[in-house]
Design a protein around this motif. Structure first.
Motif, mmCIF file in Angstrom:
data_model
loop_
_atom_site.group_PDB
_atom_site.id
_atom_site.type_symbol
_atom_site.label_atom_id
_atom_site.label_comp_id
_atom_site.label_asym_id
_atom_site.label_seq_id
_atom_site.Cartn_x
_atom_site.Cartn_y
_atom_site.Cartn_z
ATOM 1 N N ILE A 457 0.835 -1.196 0.000
ATOM 2 C CA ILE A 457 0.000 0.000 0.000
ATOM 3 C C ILE A 457 0.877 1.257 0.000
ATOM 4 O O ILE A 457 1.874 1.346 0.717
ATOM 5 N N THR A 458 0.475 2.236 -0.802
ATOM 6 C CA THR A 458 1.189 3.513 -0.863
ATOM 7 C C THR A 458 0.344 4.600 -0.214
ATOM 8 O O THR A 458 -0.766 4.351 0.265
ATOM 9 N N ASP A 459 0.850 5.794 -0.225
ATOM 10 C CA ASP A 459 0.108 6.925 0.335
ATOM 11 C C ASP A 459 -1.254 7.079 -0.340
ATOM 12 O O ASP A 459 -2.244 7.412 0.318
ATOM 13 N N PHE A 460 -1.310 6.813 -1.630
ATOM 14 C CA PHE A 460 -2.579 6.929 -2.351
ATOM 15 C C PHE A 460 -3.614 5.960 -1.782
ATOM 16 O O PHE A 460 -4.781 6.302 -1.593
ATOM 17 N N GLY A 461 -3.181 4.738 -1.488
ATOM 18 C CA GLY A 461 -4.106 3.738 -0.963
ATOM 19 C C GLY A 461 -4.657 4.085 0.397
ATOM 20 O O GLY A 461 -5.777 3.697 0.746
ATOM 21 N N THR A 462 -3.901 4.835 1.186
ATOM 22 C CA THR A 462 -4.381 5.177 2.524
ATOM 23 C C THR A 462 -5.600 6.091 2.493
ATOM 24 O O THR A 462 -6.270 6.260 3.511
ATOM 25 N N ASN A 463 -5.891 6.666 1.341
ATOM 26 C CA ASN A 463 -7.120 7.455 1.206
ATOM 27 C C ASN A 463 -8.354 6.620 1.534
ATOM 28 O O ASN A 463 -9.375 7.156 1.969
ATOM 29 N N ALA A 484 2.938 11.602 4.536
ATOM 30 C CA ALA A 484 1.768 12.092 3.804
ATOM 31 C C ALA A 484 0.616 11.107 3.889
ATOM 32 O O ALA A 484 -0.554 11.503 3.996
ATOM 33 N N GLY A 485 0.926 9.800 3.864
ATOM 34 C CA GLY A 485 -0.120 8.788 3.976
ATOM 35 C C GLY A 485 -0.716 8.710 5.361
ATOM 36 O O GLY A 485 -1.888 8.388 5.533
ATOM 37 N N VAL A 486 0.093 9.024 6.369
ATOM 38 C CA VAL A 486 -0.391 8.968 7.757
ATOM 39 C C VAL A 486 -1.457 10.039 8.009
ATOM 40 O O VAL A 486 -2.280 9.911 8.916
ATOM 41 N N LYS A 487 -1.485 11.070 7.182
ATOM 42 C CA LYS A 487 -2.521 12.087 7.326
ATOM 43 C C LYS A 487 -3.918 11.483 7.192
ATOM 44 O O LYS A 487 -4.887 12.010 7.754
ATOM 45 N N ASN A 488 -4.040 10.365 6.459
ATOM 46 C CA ASN A 488 -5.331 9.704 6.280
ATOM 47 C C ASN A 488 -5.661 8.765 7.434
ATOM 48 O O ASN A 488 -6.720 8.155 7.458
ATOM 49 N N ILE A 489 -4.746 8.648 8.383
ATOM 50 C CA ILE A 489 -4.967 7.802 9.566
ATOM 51 C C ILE A 489 -5.326 8.649 10.777
ATOM 52 O O ILE A 489 -6.025 8.197 11.683
ATOM 53 N N LYS A 490 -4.909 9.888 10.766
ATOM 54 C CA LYS A 490 -5.024 10.715 11.971
ATOM 55 C C LYS A 490 -6.457 10.988 12.396
ATOM 56 O O LYS A 490 -6.700 11.373 13.540
ATOM 57 N N GLU A 491 -7.443 10.764 11.492
ATOM 58 C CA GLU A 491 -8.841 10.998 11.851
ATOM 59 C C GLU A 491 -9.540 9.754 12.385
ATOM 60 O O GLU A 491 -10.722 9.793 12.723
ATOM 61 N N LEU A 492 -8.834 8.632 12.461
ATOM 62 C CA LEU A 492 -9.419 7.379 12.939
ATOM 63 C C LEU A 492 -9.402 7.367 14.470
ATOM 64 O O LEU A 492 -8.608 6.680 15.111
#
Length: 576
Positions: A457-463, A484-492
């Motif tokens: 998985i890349t940053d794109f997939g973390t969306n 950059a990908g971790v930004k999509n985790i911070k709201e969990l």
């Protein structure tokens, strides 16, 4: 524990337990409000953020001022019980404060794994007399001498002495007269032998007996043959147990649960159990048996749980599975079975859990699972299952958990799972899974656990993570994720476990991004570029209990400083 007074107990006559003085054990608790000093506004009480009850306020105040009280024997029993429970839970019980509970007629004393429990404490235990109904002194330093005190508590129904290294056969003699015992547990008591088990023959009302990891009891089960009320027997990991030990169990016709895992019992030993028609839970994991034992097991008409993991079961004789019509849980992991065995499972329509871990199962075999519409948990890790096999699972609308790690399932296979919206837990061998596969399962919005082992998985997939707002556990190991990908985790915000290990491009910025995930109890960012400077971002994570930062530019000394300054619940960390 807690409100013990509300339980229905039939052994005691309350009139016999009332004591002289102003208040009886069955009296009202309203007077306590007037007896106690007013609680100051800074009194710590349980359930912060909620309005505490009057009882919580009173118990909290007593806990804080415990040194002022020398005896609670005049209190109603339910109140002294709650005070006792609170001192245990808050680790405020010690040699001095324990003395205040002498003659309090407590019903439950649960100090299992509590530090400092020893023989001197048993004198206070015995002072509860006939009121005491439940006692747990597991992991204590109580000896045979201390256990002798329990003889005064003749109405005890439940006794746990797990991992008590100083209790031997002599100690068992002291409890042989406790005829009201219904539950007894002596896990990993290596000083107990077959000879000492003679004392158990008198416990005619025993319903539950746990002797797990007792390694010297071979030959001792003969003393259980007259315990006709016994419903549950646990002798797991007693590697001394052989076929001969099974014979005395043949007359225990009320037995409903039997755990004999990792013992030397073979098919011949199972034959002794033939008449035990009430068995509903049978655990034979790791025993050297074959599918031939199913001739006996198939006669257990009440069986709902069967664990045959690591037993060496093969396809030969597996037709016996077809008779287990009531089975709900079946573990066949790490056996030599193939698709041929699964043919005999297709009519087990009540199955809710099936474990085929590391079996020689392929796509064709999964066709036999198509009709098992009650399945909730399916373990297919390390099998030959691929994307084509998942076609047969598309109708399992109740499936909540599926493990496909170490299989050859690809992105295309995941698309076949997209309609199973009841799935809550998904484990994947992500070496074959890319961002496209992750996109295919965004319909699984109820996911609470997602494990992407060996992720591509890349940053794109973390969306895609933004669709999984209920995630409590997320593992994305060995991928190409950056900050950059971790930004999509911070709201969990519901995450309690986060594993981002082996993502070597992550930096201190990642720790800053996840600093708002205050529900986290476990965090792993090993093999990354995290440094000591980034540790400051973890200070808001007050619930963190486990922190792993191996192969990072982080020192154990700095983690210890963080632990002392800001993370009071941190009990495990690496490097250490």
């Amino acid at each position: 524990m807690g409100g013990a007074c509300s339980r229905k107990r039939n052994l005691l006559d309350e009139d016999d337990l009332r004591r002289s003085g102003r208040y009886s054990k069955s009296g009202s608790s309203k007077w306590l409000l007037f007896m106690l000093p007013r609680c100051s506004s800074n009194v710590a009480v349980p359930g912060q953020g909620m309005c505490p009850s009057l009882m919580e306020l009173c118990v909290a105040k007593i806990r804080d001022d415990i040194k002022k009280y020398s005896s609670f024997s005049m209190l109603p029993r339910d109140i002294s019980q709650q005070i006792f429970n609170e001192l245990v839970e808050s680790h405020c019980l010690n040699d001095v404060t324990l003395e205040a509970f002498r003659d309090c007629a407590l019903q439950d004393i649960h100090v299992g794994e509590y530090p400092g429990v020893k023989d001197s404490w048993m004198n206070i235990v015995s002072s509860q007399g006939q009121s005491l109904l439940s006692l747990d002194i597991s992991c204590s330093d109580v000896t045979d001498s201390g256990l002798e005190s329990v003889q005064r508590c003749s109405n005890v129904q439940s006794l746990k002495c797990n991992y008590c290294d100083h209790i031997s056969d002599y100690g068992l003699e002291h409890i042989s007269g406790l005829s009201n015992l219904t539950s007894l547990s002596f896990k990993k008591s290596n000083a107990i032998t077959a000879e000492g088990m003679r004392a158990l023959a008198n416990l005619v009302n025993l319903v539950n007996l746990d002797l797990e990891r007792c390694l010297k009891i071979h030959g001792g089960l003969i003393h259980l043959k007259d315990l006709k009320k016994l419903e549950s027997l646990n002798i797991r990991y007693c590697n001394c147990i052989t076929d001969a030990d099974m014979e005395p169990l043949s007359g225990l016709t009320n037995l409903k649960e039997l755990q004999v895992s990792s013992c030397k019992v073979t098919d011949a030993g199972i034959a002794h159990l033939k008449g035990l028609s009430k068995i509903a839970h049978l655990n034979l994991e790791g025993c050297p048996i074959s599918a031939a034992c199913l001739d006996v097991i198939s006669g257990f008409s009440s069986l709902v749980f069967l664990n045959l993991c690591r037993c060496g079961i093969s396809d030969d004789g597996s037709e016996g599975f077809s008779g287990l019509q009531k089975l709900k849980f079946l573990n066949l992991g790490f056996n030599n079975i193939s698709d041929a065995c699964l043919v005999h499972l297709k009519d087990l329509i009540k199955l809710e859990s099936l474990n085929l871990d590391s079996c020689k199962i392929g796509d064709e075999g999964l066709l036999n699972l198509k009709g098992l519409v009650q399945l909730k948990f399916l373990e297919l890790s390390d099998t030959d299952v691929g994307s084509n096999g998942l076609n047969h699972l598309s109708g399992l609308s109740n499936l909540e958990s599926i493990n496909l790690s170490f299989t050859s399932v690809t992105d295309d296979g995941l698309r076949k799972l997209s309609a199973l919206t009841s799935i809550r837990s998904l484990n994947l061998d992500a070496r074959q899974i890319t961002d496209a596969g992750l996109t295919a399962i965004t319909s699984l919005t109820g996911l609470t656990h997602l494990d992407l082992f060996g992720a591509r998985i890349t940053d794109f997939g973390t969306n895609c993570f933004r669709y999984f707002k209920n995630l409590q556990s997320l593992e994305v190991c060995g991928g190409s994720i950056t900050d950059a990908g971790v930004k999509n985790i911070k709201e969990l915000k519901t995450l309690s476990l986060l594993n981002l290990s082996q993502n070597c491009h992550l930096t201190d910025k990642t720790l800053e991004l996840i600093s708002g995930l205050t529900a986290l109890t476990s965090l792993n960012v090993s093999n990354s570029r995290i440094t000591n400077a980034g540790l400051q971002h973890l200070k808001p994570l007050k619930n963190l209990r486990s922190l792993t930062l191996e192969s990072c530019k982080v020192t154990a000394n700095e983690i210890k400083k963080l632990q002392l300054a800001a993370l009071p619940n941190l009990v495990s960390f690496r490097p250490e």
